[in-house]
Design an enzyme around this catalytic site. Structure first.
Site, PDB file in Angstrom:
ATOM      1  N   ARG A   1      -0.159   5.321  17.214  1.00 41.85           N
ATOM      2  CA  ARG A   1      -0.530   6.250  16.135  1.00 41.85           C
ATOM      3  C   ARG A   1      -0.236   7.716  16.459  1.00 41.85           C
ATOM      4  O   ARG A   1       0.417   8.395  15.673  1.00 41.85           O
ATOM      5  CB  ARG A   1      -1.994   6.063  15.725  1.00 41.85           C
ATOM      6  CG  ARG A   1      -2.322   4.671  15.185  1.00 41.85           C
ATOM      7  CD  ARG A   1      -1.283   4.170  14.225  1.00 41.85           C
ATOM      8  NE  ARG A   1      -1.650   2.903  13.599  1.00 41.85           N
ATOM      9  CZ  ARG A   1      -0.791   1.974  13.233  1.00 41.85           C
ATOM     10  NH1 ARG A   1       0.505   2.144  13.451  1.00 41.85           N
ATOM     11  NH2 ARG A   1      -1.188   0.863  12.648  1.00 41.85           N
TER      12      ARG A   1
ATOM     13  N   SER B 197      -3.424  -9.538   8.477  1.00 44.50           N
ATOM     14  CA  SER B 197      -2.916  -8.175   8.574  1.00 44.50           C
ATOM     15  C   SER B 197      -2.373  -8.009   9.986  1.00 44.50           C
ATOM     16  O   SER B 197      -3.074  -8.246  10.970  1.00 44.50           O
ATOM     17  CB  SER B 197      -4.045  -7.183   8.318  1.00 44.50           C
ATOM     18  OG  SER B 197      -3.740  -5.955   8.940  1.00 44.50           O
TER      19      SER B 197
ATOM     20  N   ASP C 207       0.814  -1.224   0.000  1.00 41.84           N
ATOM     21  CA  ASP C 207       0.000   0.000   0.000  1.00 41.84           C
ATOM     22  C   ASP C 207       0.841   1.265   0.000  1.00 41.84           C
ATOM     23  O   ASP C 207       0.662   2.146  -0.840  1.00 41.84           O
ATOM     24  CB  ASP C 207      -0.928   0.039   1.228  1.00 41.84           C
ATOM     25  CG  ASP C 207      -2.126  -0.891   1.063  1.00 41.84           C
ATOM     26  OD1 ASP C 207      -2.411  -1.317  -0.073  1.00 41.84           O
ATOM     27  OD2 ASP C 207      -2.774  -1.181   2.091  1.00 41.84           O
TER      28      ASP C 207
ATOM     29  N   ASP D  80      -7.531   3.501  12.660  1.00 45.93           N
ATOM     30  CA  ASP D  80      -6.243   4.179  12.551  1.00 45.93           C
ATOM     31  C   ASP D  80      -6.323   5.510  11.807  1.00 45.93           C
ATOM     32  O   ASP D  80      -5.644   6.465  12.151  1.00 45.93           O
ATOM     33  CB  ASP D  80      -5.210   3.254  11.902  1.00 45.93           C
ATOM     34  CG  ASP D  80      -4.706   2.201  12.892  1.00 45.93           C
ATOM     35  OD1 ASP D  80      -4.716   2.501  14.102  1.00 45.93           O
ATOM     36  OD2 ASP D  80      -4.317   1.106  12.461  1.00 45.93           O
TER      37      ASP D  80
HETATM   38  N1  ARG Z   1      -8.178  -3.168  16.212  1.00 44.52           N
HETATM   39  C1  ARG Z   1      -6.954  -2.567  16.647  1.00 44.52           C
HETATM   40  C2  ARG Z   1      -7.140  -1.084  16.844  1.00 44.52           C
HETATM   41  O1  ARG Z   1      -8.015  -0.506  16.293  1.00 44.52           O
HETATM   42  C3  ARG Z   1      -5.809  -2.860  15.713  1.00 44.52           C
HETATM   43  C4  ARG Z   1      -5.949  -2.312  14.324  1.00 44.52           C
HETATM   44  C5  ARG Z   1      -4.836  -2.695  13.379  1.00 44.52           C
HETATM   45  N2  ARG Z   1      -4.799  -4.109  13.214  1.00 44.52           N
HETATM   46  C6  ARG Z   1      -4.113  -4.769  12.266  1.00 44.52           C
HETATM   47  N3  ARG Z   1      -4.151  -6.048  12.311  1.00 44.52           N
HETATM   48  N4  ARG Z   1      -3.448  -4.136  11.343  1.00 44.52           N
HETATM   49  O2  ARG Z   1      -6.377  -0.506  17.571  1.00 44.52           O
END
Ligand code: ARG
Length: 395
Positions: A92, A173, A12, A121
């Site tokens: 983040r 992921s 990506d 995110d």
């Molecule tokens: N659900 C988690 C959050 O919102 C993780 C999100 C990212 N997960 C991932 N497998 N890339 O904080």
């Protein structure tokens, strides 16, 4: 136009370099951090440049992550929906902080990220940017571009000579940092499926965990973990150490269905051995030194704190106010907790503190008992009055 792109080197964000460059006629500067995952910076930098970026900034933010994010969230007891220690969510705003610094230095116009339009995110990314640097534009290529599938993306990459990952696409992921790993997609998308063993990255199953339990003692000072088995230890090291120990005993696996901010329920599994051990120990110590009122009220604060973190409101006045409350609450959270790690379980087996509110002479059922039993009679007369009045009315 100048754009700072949060870059991981994956498909990506690799495509995003070229796509942003063309679409916005922009100069692209990549930004990558170390928050505890393993990364080859030299390779990443070469790859970014080969793909069309003018440069790549790399920050090792592990210490800052621990000091400014992980420890405050531990003190706060922040577990989203009572379980998720928020590893991804906490990283983040940290990354955006770093990007904003670079954007100022580079006099950039925009930040770009590779988040999709249905996740949390993007929210964390954009709320943090708005708070820290309201004048910066935010661009989310993945939300905007024309590619419908991974195949489309690969085709675009081939056409433009963008190096694509050689390995077959992993079925999951995965987001990785020192506070924990988040894993979704593949078989996990059906919440009835037991997570396949290959989804887990750093913990063994309880079946494979050693048959012998391991005892550890964690020492806290004002809510901050500072020692392991009586030895002072740097917090970053302590977290790394607990990640290994917990992983070896199958501790720290979390399987949950959670509510995303955008309203979607998602099934995600987490591996967070250090976070699970430290939250468990920290909570046990609080139980020893907190009054009942403080313990119950702090639960409310913890819940709100975890929501704010999850919803991308790490930078907000309400979060600052909660931090003040939390900080004050930690004054007496000093002491030690003994934990047994055994086949996926993290069991508190002992706790002590010089600020303990526990009094053995009050609690004991032996002859050492100092509690005034006669006082209970009058107490119940008064505490029981409302029950008596209601009972009479029922008659
Ligand atoms: N659900 C988690 C959050 O919102 C993780 C999100 C990212 N997960 C991932 N497998 N890339 O904080």
């Amino acid at each position: 136009m100048k754009i700072i792109l949060a870059y991981s080197g994956g498909l990506d964000t690799s495509i995003a370099i070229k796509w942003l460059k063309d679409k916005y006629n922009a100069e692209i500067i990549c930004y990558t951090t170390n928050v505890g995952q393993v990364e080859d910076v030299k390779k990443l930098s070469a790859k970014a440049k080969k793909t069309g970026a003018t440069k790549l900034y790399f920050d090792d933010l592990r210490q800052k992550f621990v000091d400014d994010y992980v420890i405050p969230s531990l003190k706060a007891g922040a577990l989203y929906q009572d379980k998720y220690p928020l590893a991804t969510a906490l990283s983040r705003p940290l990354i955006v902080e770093g990007m904003v610094k670079v954007a100022r230095k580079e006099r950039a116009d925009a930040l770009a990220h590779g988040c999709t339009g249905k996740g949390n995110d993007q929210v964390r990314f954009e709320l943090t940017t708005r708070y820290l640097s309201p004048e910066l534009q935010v661009i989310a290529p993945v939300r905007e571009w024309e590619f419908k599938s991974r195949e489309d993306e690969i085709e675009y990459a081939k056409k433009h000579n963008i190096p694509t990952p050689v390995t077959k696409k992993k079925p999951y992921s995965i987001d990785w940092n020192l506070w924990g790993i988040s894993i979704e997609c593949g078989k996990l998308e059906n919440p009835w499926n037991e997570p396949p063993e290959d989804a887990y990255q750093i913990t063994v199953s309880s079946e494979k965990a050693p048959a012998k339990p391991e005892y550890i003692t964690i020492g806290f000072e004002k809510g901050v973990p500072l020692s392991l088995n009586g030895k002072k230890m740097d917090i970053l090291k302590l977290i790394e150490r607990l990640t290994k120990l917990g992983g070896k005993h199958g501790v720290g696996r979390i399987d949950m269905v959670e509510d995303r901010l955008v309203g979607i329920k998602s099934r995600e599994i987490y591996e967070a051995p250090a976070a699970v051990i430290l939250h468990t120990a920290h909570n046990a110590l609080e139980k020893l030194v907190f009054s009942r009122d403080l313990f119950e009220f702090k639960k409310i604060v913890s819940q709100r704190y975890s929501q704010l973190t999850y919803f991308g409101q790490w930078f907000s006045q309400i979060k600052q106010c909660l931090d003040s409350f939390v900080e004050n609450s930690q004054r007496f959270v000093t002491g030690e907790v003994r934990i047994k790690l055994y086949k996926g379980n993290c069991i508190v087996t002992g706790r002590k503190s010089s600020y303990s509110l526990y009094s053995e002479t009050l609690a004991t059922y032996t002859e050492k008992d100092l509690f005034d039993h006669t006082a209970a009679k009058g107490f119940l007369e008064i505490f029981g009055l409302p029950s008596k009045l209601e009972g009479l009315r029922e008659k």
